[in-house]
Design a protein around this motif. Sequence first.
Motif, mmCIF file in Angstrom:
data_model
loop_
_atom_site.group_PDB
_atom_site.id
_atom_site.type_symbol
_atom_site.label_atom_id
_atom_site.label_comp_id
_atom_site.label_asym_id
_atom_site.label_seq_id
_atom_site.Cartn_x
_atom_site.Cartn_y
_atom_site.Cartn_z
ATOM 1 N N GLU A 190 0.844 -1.186 0.000
ATOM 2 C CA GLU A 190 0.000 0.000 0.000
ATOM 3 C C GLU A 190 0.888 1.248 0.000
ATOM 4 O O GLU A 190 1.709 1.413 0.899
ATOM 5 N N LEU A 191 0.739 2.058 -1.027
ATOM 6 C CA LEU A 191 1.516 3.303 -1.087
ATOM 7 C C LEU A 191 0.847 4.342 -0.208
ATOM 8 O O LEU A 191 -0.387 4.374 -0.099
ATOM 9 N N VAL A 192 1.661 5.191 0.439
ATOM 10 C CA VAL A 192 1.104 6.206 1.345
ATOM 11 C C VAL A 192 1.786 7.538 1.094
ATOM 12 O O VAL A 192 2.873 7.615 0.520
ATOM 13 N N ASP A 193 1.101 8.641 1.557
ATOM 14 C CA ASP A 193 1.769 9.939 1.539
ATOM 15 C C ASP A 193 2.555 10.103 2.838
ATOM 16 O O ASP A 193 2.543 9.216 3.682
ATOM 17 N N ASP A 194 3.190 11.247 3.025
ATOM 18 C CA ASP A 194 4.078 11.341 4.186
ATOM 19 C C ASP A 194 3.315 11.511 5.498
ATOM 20 O O ASP A 194 3.904 11.593 6.561
ATOM 21 N N GLN A 195 1.978 11.586 5.414
ATOM 22 C CA GLN A 195 1.168 11.566 6.642
ATOM 23 C C GLN A 195 0.594 10.171 6.885
ATOM 24 O O GLN A 195 -0.173 9.963 7.815
ATOM 25 N N GLY A 196 0.921 9.225 6.033
ATOM 26 C CA GLY A 196 0.421 7.866 6.206
ATOM 27 C C GLY A 196 -0.909 7.625 5.509
ATOM 28 O O GLY A 196 -1.508 6.566 5.678
ATOM 29 N N GLY A 197 -1.405 8.593 4.757
ATOM 30 C CA GLY A 197 -2.676 8.410 4.055
ATOM 31 C C GLY A 197 -2.495 7.555 2.810
ATOM 32 O O GLY A 197 -1.495 7.693 2.095
ATOM 33 N N SER A 198 -3.435 6.652 2.576
ATOM 34 C CA SER A 198 -3.316 5.727 1.472
ATOM 35 C C SER A 198 -3.411 6.447 0.124
ATOM 36 O O SER A 198 -4.269 7.306 -0.065
ATOM 37 N N THR A 199 -2.521 6.097 -0.801
ATOM 38 C CA THR A 199 -2.571 6.736 -2.124
ATOM 39 C C THR A 199 -2.640 5.735 -3.263
ATOM 40 O O THR A 199 -2.667 6.132 -4.425
ATOM 41 N N GLY A 200 -2.620 4.432 -2.951
ATOM 42 C CA GLY A 200 -2.695 3.458 -4.040
ATOM 43 C C GLY A 200 -1.875 2.218 -3.689
ATOM 44 O O GLY A 200 -1.518 2.005 -2.530
ATOM 45 N N ALA A 234 14.799 1.911 -7.232
ATOM 46 C CA ALA A 234 15.198 3.301 -7.044
ATOM 47 C C ALA A 234 14.348 4.206 -7.925
ATOM 48 O O ALA A 234 14.073 3.842 -9.059
ATOM 49 N N PRO A 235 13.876 5.363 -7.426
ATOM 50 C CA PRO A 235 14.180 5.933 -6.112
ATOM 51 C C PRO A 235 13.299 5.406 -4.987
ATOM 52 O O PRO A 235 13.405 5.882 -3.868
ATOM 53 N N GLY A 236 12.443 4.435 -5.249
ATOM 54 C CA GLY A 236 11.596 3.860 -4.215
ATOM 55 C C GLY A 236 10.304 4.627 -4.031
ATOM 56 O O GLY A 236 10.200 5.796 -4.364
ATOM 57 N N MET A 237 9.256 3.925 -3.556
ATOM 58 C CA MET A 237 7.971 4.564 -3.291
ATOM 59 C C MET A 237 7.644 4.336 -1.821
ATOM 60 O O MET A 237 7.760 3.216 -1.319
ATOM 61 N N LEU A 238 7.226 5.411 -1.150
ATOM 62 C CA LEU A 238 6.889 5.291 0.273
ATOM 63 C C LEU A 238 5.683 4.364 0.428
ATOM 64 O O LEU A 238 4.660 4.563 -0.221
ATOM 65 N N HIS A 239 5.826 3.356 1.243
ATOM 66 C CA HIS A 239 4.730 2.398 1.400
ATOM 67 C C HIS A 239 4.605 1.951 2.843
ATOM 68 O O HIS A 239 5.520 2.098 3.648
ATOM 69 N N ARG A 240 3.441 1.359 3.127
ATOM 70 C CA ARG A 240 3.130 0.995 4.505
ATOM 71 C C ARG A 240 3.791 -0.331 4.871
ATOM 72 O O ARG A 240 3.827 -1.260 4.064
ATOM 73 N N ARG A 265 18.685 -2.069 -4.132
ATOM 74 C CA ARG A 265 17.273 -1.800 -3.861
ATOM 75 C C ARG A 265 17.138 -0.701 -2.814
ATOM 76 O O ARG A 265 18.046 -0.414 -2.058
ATOM 77 N N VAL A 266 15.969 -0.086 -2.836
ATOM 78 C CA VAL A 266 15.743 1.081 -2.000
ATOM 79 C C VAL A 266 14.545 0.811 -1.095
ATOM 80 O O VAL A 266 13.533 0.284 -1.549
ATOM 81 N N GLU A 267 14.673 1.166 0.168
ATOM 82 C CA GLU A 267 13.552 1.063 1.091
ATOM 83 C C GLU A 267 13.064 2.459 1.440
ATOM 84 O O GLU A 267 13.843 3.299 1.887
ATOM 85 N N ARG A 268 11.776 2.733 1.206
ATOM 86 C CA ARG A 268 11.133 3.954 1.720
ATOM 87 C C ARG A 268 9.890 3.479 2.434
ATOM 88 O O ARG A 268 8.898 3.146 1.791
ATOM 89 N N GLU A 269 9.963 3.413 3.731
ATOM 90 C CA GLU A 269 8.860 2.792 4.451
ATOM 91 C C GLU A 269 8.221 3.710 5.472
ATOM 92 O O GLU A 269 8.895 4.484 6.155
ATOM 93 N N TYR A 270 6.894 3.574 5.522
ATOM 94 C CA TYR A 270 6.109 4.188 6.578
ATOM 95 C C TYR A 270 5.788 3.036 7.519
ATOM 96 O O TYR A 270 4.867 2.258 7.287
ATOM 97 N N ASP A 271 6.631 2.909 8.537
ATOM 98 C CA ASP A 271 6.686 1.659 9.298
ATOM 99 C C ASP A 271 5.945 1.801 10.620
ATOM 100 O O ASP A 271 6.382 2.548 11.505
ATOM 101 N N HIS A 272 4.829 1.087 10.732
ATOM 102 C CA HIS A 272 4.059 1.110 11.988
ATOM 103 C C HIS A 272 4.726 0.177 12.985
ATOM 104 O O HIS A 272 4.912 -1.005 12.706
#
Lengths: 494, 234
Positions: free
Chosen positions: B12-22, B32-38, B118-125
């Motif tokens: 699940e992709l998220v914005d920088d507030q954690g809101g779902s975007t797709g 690279a450059p990676g997509m922020l995801h949950r 590989r690149v990690e961009r995570e919104y990690d709960h």
Amino acid sequence: MRIVTGPTDRVVIVGAGLAGLACALHLAAAGRQVTVVERESVPGGRAGRLSANGYEFDTGPTVLTMPELIAEPMEAVGENLGDWLELTPLDPAYRAYYPDGSTLDVRTDTTRMAAEIARVCGAREADGYLRFVDFSRRLWQLERDHFIDKNLDTPFDLVNLNLLKLLGMGAFRRLQPKIGEYFRDPRTQRIFSFQAMYAGLAPHDALAVYAVIAYLDSVAGVYFPKGGMHAVPKALAAVAEKHGVTFRYDTTVERVTTANGRATGVLTSGGEHIRADVVVLNPDLPVAYRDLLPPRRRLRRLKYSPSCVVLHIGSSQAYSKIAHHNIHFGTAWKGTFDEVIRKGLLMSDPSLLVTNPTHTDPTVAPHGRQTYYVLAPTPNLEDGPIDWRRGMDKRYADELLGVLEQRGYVGFRDGVEVQRIITPADWADDGMAAGTPFAASHTFAQTGPFRPSNMHPTLPNVVFTGSGTQPGVGVPMVLISGKLAAGRITGGVA
Amino acid sequence: MTTPSRESDLVELVDDQGGSTGTASVRDAHEAPGMLHRAFSVFLRDPSGRLLLQQRAAVKTRFPLRWGNTCCGHPVPGEDITVSAGRRVAEELGFTPEAPLREVGVHVYFATDPVTGRVEREYDHVLLGEVAGGITFRPDPGEVARLRWVSIEDLRQELAATPESYAPWLDGVTERLATHLDATPSSPSSPSAPLPSPPSSPSAPPSSSPSSPSAPLSSSPSPSSSSAEGTGGR
């Protein structure tokens, strides 16, 4: 057969590995003036030596088969193997440990081996074993005389009646189904097919011609030289020295010098030019092309064998129930080959070789102490880009010690007094392409006349020897490759 | 034993507030450059306050044999994150926690793996689960090499001393947990065994981890239709 043209009196051999040494002896026997230039202060190359706190470790091969191939270059100069090396036949050659808890001793006396197989797997399996011995012995004789012990220039060199015989024997089908014709029990199937890993392939991918490796170490006999494997290159070098070969140790060759389309000698890192009529290169073939020879526009891309991590362990712990060579099979079989070779991963369920040299020769350790050589197959650096630095070597060593304790080496960690960890990164630092000591794999496209040639394509007086060229990898093969290289120079053999 | 490839699973992709975007495939999200995801990182904690760490299996494609928190993964898009995480714990450790997992913080991080590129961009709960003492785990050897319990003080010291032995996100998620525990000094499930509270000041900045610049995602995520299949592991 292509041979070196022009004068061949003075030969410089770069590298005192087993192939370089065998080549030196055959050339000395043919009256050539030979100088061996070696980077290290001792001979051996991959069959090197590591000393630590009174322990002596063999750094390279540990399984010695076919002593007649060591005798051959010695006999070329009129010396007898027995005067230079004391060999002990290992009985059993291996002890195999299976995940179900059973063990099987590999004995090279075929009658006793048949009895052992009958005891563990039943009489029908023993019968299959005896048929396999017949098959693999004929295979070895045919392959050795007509394909291995021969300089091959083109695939047409293969076309003779013996090729038809090999075809008729099913030697160009896959190893796994071939083994299945003789063995039904998964335990015997493993013990007679795992050697494909040495050739860089899974048994289901390797050609049945590689049943000869199983023949060499499970039927023809495994030996241990007094003083360890390093005694072999030491003996070969001593014989060579006695017969006039000059050794220049602690001397690194920077490059091969050329003029007018021929090699003229080698340049050392000390700036000295050693002149030669012929240059023989024993370093890993792709690295010799990369570092020592004039750049070439199109370098052949090779597929490499898997590599390994080796732990050298000096220990206070002894295990009375183990043999000299111990193979611990994990539960997974095909999956293990897939992980290491196809996926480039570390094994999830390791199969390990544990060699205990002090079992046969206590003099390689301080009194009452043991040496262990633990070998774990790993991906090479091209298939599995693992960063072996930054603590990964220690973490994997620790993982392997844990596996050994689970497999019955109780208290193994506590006994460790000396530990040296060799990883693919170390093999690469030592000049081995793709960080593997097992060279280019023996796929069909990299075998026989298709393996990189032992003659340079344009420099008519540059010859290669060692596991990266023909005939291939392993102590028997590199000794033969030394003779084949000499044959390119003297025109004398095969 | 090998793990099936999860490269085509969805995250699940998220914005920088954690809101779902797709959503995107695991493969695309880590290129690279990676997509922020949950993602989630679970800590199990025993009554004496010790945390369970897992050493990642040798056969893992990323960070093999490094130590991480109890278990981590990517939630199935649209599913409650604690449900996804509970299932993942059961798969990896062979144990289903009785008490529900609780979210104790979020660790946003960016890391590159120099080896695989590989690149990690995570919104990690960061999730915490309280468990009883003396549990027998049956970890999946394809995922987990070893388990061990450690106090949070010891863990923070070890992370400072030998960071290369640990997964790159562990420092950040441990700091999130420590911040949470500082704010709620007694462990709710074990009031009889008070947690030895670390002497760190509660005013310590929350993002003390060196590897956690919570940079907003600049690349635009590509939404695709969400289909629920398997919990992705990391």
